[in-house]
Design a protein around this motif. Structure first.
Motif, PDB file in Angstrom:
ATOM      1  N   ARG A  64      60.447  55.372  56.982  1.00  0.00           N
ATOM      2  CA  ARG A  64      60.327  55.958  58.235  1.00  0.00           C
ATOM      3  C   ARG A  64      60.234  55.074  59.266  1.00  0.00           C
ATOM      4  O   ARG A  64      59.216  54.063  58.854  1.00  0.00           O
ATOM      5  N   VAL A  65      60.771  55.085  60.512  1.00  0.00           N
ATOM      6  CA  VAL A  65      60.419  54.169  61.431  1.00  0.00           C
ATOM      7  C   VAL A  65      59.296  54.173  62.019  1.00  0.00           C
ATOM      8  O   VAL A  65      58.547  55.361  62.161  1.00  0.00           O
ATOM      9  N   CYS A  66      58.745  53.089  62.743  1.00  0.00           N
ATOM     10  CA  CYS A  66      57.454  53.367  63.507  1.00  0.00           C
ATOM     11  C   CYS A  66      57.733  52.317  64.748  1.00  0.00           C
ATOM     12  O   CYS A  66      58.382  51.432  64.836  1.00  0.00           O
ATOM     13  N   LYS A  67      56.789  52.746  65.725  1.00  0.00           N
ATOM     14  CA  LYS A  67      56.847  51.904  67.078  1.00  0.00           C
ATOM     15  C   LYS A  67      56.609  50.335  66.759  1.00  0.00           C
ATOM     16  O   LYS A  67      56.967  49.469  67.334  1.00  0.00           O
ATOM     17  N   GLU A  68      55.776  50.165  65.937  1.00  0.00           N
ATOM     18  CA  GLU A  68      55.285  48.632  65.449  1.00  0.00           C
ATOM     19  C   GLU A  68      56.134  47.823  64.839  1.00  0.00           C
ATOM     20  O   GLU A  68      56.003  46.660  64.947  1.00  0.00           O
ATOM     21  N   VAL A  69      57.102  48.220  64.285  1.00  0.00           N
ATOM     22  CA  VAL A  69      58.187  47.855  63.628  1.00  0.00           C
ATOM     23  C   VAL A  69      59.772  48.008  63.831  1.00  0.00           C
ATOM     24  O   VAL A  69      59.910  49.197  64.020  1.00  0.00           O
ATOM     25  N   SER A  70      60.387  47.119  64.682  1.00  0.00           N
ATOM     26  CA  SER A  70      61.687  47.202  65.138  1.00  0.00           C
ATOM     27  C   SER A  70      62.671  47.319  64.043  1.00  0.00           C
ATOM     28  O   SER A  70      62.554  47.031  63.003  1.00  0.00           O
ATOM     29  N   LEU A  71      63.763  48.195  64.524  1.00  0.00           N
ATOM     30  CA  LEU A  71      64.937  48.088  63.732  1.00  0.00           C
ATOM     31  C   LEU A  71      65.286  46.784  63.028  1.00  0.00           C
ATOM     32  O   LEU A  71      65.678  46.736  61.970  1.00  0.00           O
ATOM     33  N   ASP A  72      65.558  45.794  64.295  1.00  0.00           N
ATOM     34  CA  ASP A  72      65.766  44.451  63.605  1.00  0.00           C
ATOM     35  C   ASP A  72      64.849  44.059  62.764  1.00  0.00           C
ATOM     36  O   ASP A  72      65.330  43.370  61.753  1.00  0.00           O
TER      37      ASP A  72
END
Length: 113
Positions: A64-72
């Protein structure tokens, strides 16, 4: 000795979007480049890939994505392997938000994990 990092890329610009029950990265722009040359184009701009502006990315490689970790950052050490992208079309975001909100209110998981 420094460890070499092989950076993958999706060829898009995104921004963080807060949703009830968890956020997501909204696709702002797909970077097209030279779509006939795989070395010079973003992988999401290739034929047969249906992601488009306004869609939201929920997970990368089932994380799951989160604001603290970018897709890059999530793509570090993924090149040249394929990645698994979980996204929701723009027209279905309202349904996703309702489902995540219901799960949160009823004691279910807080979003999809």
């Amino acid at each position: 000795e420094e460890e070499e990092c092989s950076q993958g890329h999706l060829g898009l610009r995104t921004s963080w979007m807060e949703l009830e029950g968890g956020g997501a990265y909204e696709v702002e722009e797909l970077l097209r480049g030279d779509v006939w040359d795989v070395q010079c184009s973003g992988p999401l701009a290739r034929a047969g890939v249906s992601i488009k502006k306004g869609d939201v990315i929920l997970a990368l490689n089932r994380v799951r994505v989160c604001k603290e970790v970018s897709l890059d950052q999530m793509l570090a050490n993924t090149f040249p392997r394929e990645v698994f992208l979980t996204y929701v079309p723009a027209e279905d975001i309202k349904d996703l938000t309702a489902l995540q909100g219901m799960l949160k209110r009823t004691g279910g998981v807080d979003g999809f994990r």
